[in-house]
Design a protein around this motif. Sequence first.
Motif, short mmCIF file in Angstrom:
data_model
loop_
_atom_site.label_atom_id
_atom_site.label_comp_id
_atom_site.label_asym_id
_atom_site.label_seq_id
_atom_site.Cartn_x
_atom_site.Cartn_y
_atom_site.Cartn_z
N VAL A 296 -0.69 4.89 14.72
CA VAL A 296 0.36 5.67 14.04
C VAL A 296 0.63 5.11 12.65
O VAL A 296 0.79 5.86 11.66
CB VAL A 296 1.64 5.67 14.90
CG1 VAL A 296 2.81 6.27 14.10
CG2 VAL A 296 1.41 6.44 16.18
N ILE A 297 0.71 3.78 12.57
CA ILE A 297 0.99 3.15 11.27
C ILE A 297 -0.12 3.45 10.28
O ILE A 297 0.13 3.74 9.09
CB ILE A 297 1.18 1.64 11.45
CG1 ILE A 297 2.45 1.34 12.25
CG2 ILE A 297 1.21 0.93 10.11
CD1 ILE A 297 2.63 -0.11 12.62
N SER A 298 -1.36 3.43 10.71
CA SER A 298 -2.48 3.66 9.79
C SER A 298 -2.59 5.12 9.38
O SER A 298 -3.10 5.43 8.30
CB SER A 298 -3.78 3.20 10.45
OG SER A 298 -4.00 3.93 11.65
N ASN A 299 -2.09 6.06 10.16
CA ASN A 299 -2.26 7.49 9.87
C ASN A 299 -0.97 8.13 9.31
O ASN A 299 -0.97 9.32 8.94
CB ASN A 299 -2.69 8.24 11.13
CG ASN A 299 -4.06 7.78 11.60
OD1 ASN A 299 -4.90 7.40 10.79
ND2 ASN A 299 -4.27 7.80 12.93
N THR A 300 0.16 7.42 9.28
CA THR A 300 1.45 7.99 8.85
C THR A 300 1.74 7.58 7.40
O THR A 300 1.57 6.41 7.01
CB THR A 300 2.58 7.52 9.77
OG1 THR A 300 2.28 7.91 11.12
CG2 THR A 300 3.91 8.12 9.36
N ALA B 191 7.44 6.34 5.19
CA ALA B 191 7.82 4.93 5.28
C ALA B 191 8.75 4.70 6.45
O ALA B 191 8.71 3.65 7.10
CB ALA B 191 8.50 4.49 3.98
N SER B 192 9.58 5.66 6.77
CA SER B 192 10.52 5.49 7.87
C SER B 192 9.78 5.43 9.22
O SER B 192 10.13 4.64 10.11
CB SER B 192 11.54 6.65 7.88
OG SER B 192 10.85 7.90 8.00
N GLN B 193 8.76 6.28 9.33
CA GLN B 193 7.99 6.27 10.58
C GLN B 193 7.20 4.96 10.73
O GLN B 193 7.06 4.42 11.84
CB GLN B 193 7.03 7.45 10.63
CG GLN B 193 7.75 8.79 10.77
CD GLN B 193 6.78 9.97 10.80
OE1 GLN B 193 5.59 9.79 10.52
NE2 GLN B 193 7.29 11.16 11.12
#
Length: 561
Positions: free
Chosen positions: A178-182, A185-187
Motif C-alpha cells: 500500500v505504501i509503495s502504490n499510494t 501522504a495521509s494514507q
Amino acid sequence: MELRQYLNIVRKWWWLIIASIVIASSAAYFGTRVVPRTYASRVTLMVGQALQNPNPSQNELFTGQALAQSYSDLVRRQPVLQGTLTALGLNWDVGTLQQMVSSRVVAGTQLLEITVLDTDPARAQALANEVGHQAILLSPSDPDLGQADQRQFILDQLSDLKTNIQRALTENTQLDEVISNTISASQVQAARDRQAVLRTQVSAWQNTYAQLLSSLQRNTTNYLSVVEPAQQSNIPVAPKPLENTLIAAFIGLVLSVTGAFIIEYMDDTIKTPETARQVFNLAVLGTIGQMENGDYPSKLVTAHQPRSPISESFRILRTNLQFSAVDTPLGALMVTSTSPSEGKSLIAANLAVVMAQSGKHVILVDADLRRPTQHRIFDLKNNTGLTNVLLDGPARLADALQLTSIENLRVLTAGSIPPNPSELVGSARMAEFIQGLRAQADLIIFDTPPIMVVSDATVLSPRVDGILIVVNSGQTRRPIAQRAENTLKAAGARLLGISLNRLAVRDAGYYYDYYYAERDENKPRRGVARWFSRNGHSAKAARGLPKDEVAKPNPAAAEKV
C-alpha cells in the motif's frame, strides 16, 4: 588315521547314528507338541521428546538413550511389576511375572521395547500395556488429568499465538505494498502507523510464544510416552517344532558320531590289515572274509566253492606264503593263533586244500591235542592219530594217515587226547616224527593250539620252517597279540606273517569289489550281470568291452578257475 578309516567307522556305526538321530528328533518333536504354546506381546515407549524438536541437541539424544537403558532395567523391578499385578487384579508372585517380562533398548535410539510372554495372548497384551503404563507412572512424566489439561492448554495457546503472528506478518507485507502504490501522504502515514502497531504486537506475541514453549519443554528429556501400544497376537512364538526337531537331530548326530569314534578309539582289537601290520610288524599274507554259518564240512569252502571270493583269498594266501619262503624251502608250516575261537583250524584246513590243488603233496597234522577239529572238518575218523603215532612209533603212521576227497591231501588227525599234550609235542619222538614226515610230503601243515592259552605251539615252533599267525578281525586284542609275538620270538620261531580272519566287507575295501565277478556261479545273478553270465562274460569285464563286442560270447570265461 586316514579319511577312509574315518568313513569306515561311520559306515560301521551307521545304525547307531541313524538311531540317535531318530530318537533325538522324535523326542524333541513329540515333546514340543505337548508343551503349551507361548504368545508374545510388545509395547514400545519413547524416552524424551527429542524427535518432536526440530533441532534436538546431542546432549538430549545422549541423555535419552542413557535414560532408556535405566528404564529397561526398571520395568523388571518390583515396583513396576507389583503395580501391574495390582492394577490387573492378578494374585501372582512378582517372580513369576518377572520371568515373563523382558525389555531392551533399540540400539542407537531412545526407544524402549517391553515384551511379555504368556500362554494367553489376550493376557499377554494386557500385561505388556500395563507394564508400560506403570513405568510411565514412575517417571516424571506426570500423566495425571490436571497436568494433561494444562499441557493441552499450553498447546492451544501456542497454536493461537502462531496464527496471530503469521496473520500480522501477512498484514505487514500488504501494508508495504500500500505504501509503495499510494500517493496520498495521509494514507502512507496511516499505513506506517499500523505497521508500528503490528511490530509491537508481533514482538509481544513472540516473547509469549517462547515462554510457553519453554514451559512445555521443561523436563521433556526424562519423559516417557507410548509410541506403539501392545497388540494381541494369535501366532505362538514358542515352542518351535521344526526348529527344535532339527536342533535335536543335529545334536543326536554329533553325539552319536562322537560316541562311535570314542568307542573305536577305546577298542584295542585288531580290525584291519593296517592295524595288524603295526601291531605285529609283520606282513599280512592274507585276508579271509566271514564264512557262512553251518557245520564244519560246509566251511571247507576251497573244496566246495572253489570260485568264491573266499576261496580266491586262500589262493592269495598260498601265493604270499610261497613268496615269503622263497629263500628257505617251506617244508613244515605251523598255523596258530593268539586266543581260542579265532578260526585257525579252518584256515589250516582250507590252506591245505589250496596247497594240494596247486600240485603239492600235503599232509595236514592236527597237533591241537586238547580240542582237535580237523577230523570234523574233513568228516574223518579220529580213532588213530598223532598221539598214537608218537606213542606206538612210526609203524602206526601208515594206518593213521587218512586220504581225503582232495587229491594230494592227507590228514593226520589228533587221535586220543593225552593227559600231557605239551610234553608229548615237545618230546624227542615228535622231532623224529617231523623229520620222517618231511620225506613223505612236499608240505606239512600243523594245526596247533593258541599261543597264549597253552605252551604247545611255543614248544613246537622251533621245529617247523615257518609260522602263520591267524588273527580274528575285531576280536584279537593288541596287547595279547604283541605278547604272543614276543613269546614266539623268544622261542626262536620264524614268523612268516599274518592271516587276518573274518574280515568284514567294510574293512576289506576294494578287495571284494575286485572279486565280485568271481562269485559262485550257482548263485542267481540280477539284471545286466545275469545277462552277461549267460553269454560267458563277467559283469566287470563287460563294462570294459566295446559296444560291438559285448554281445559276443566268451566260452573261455566259463572255464576260468
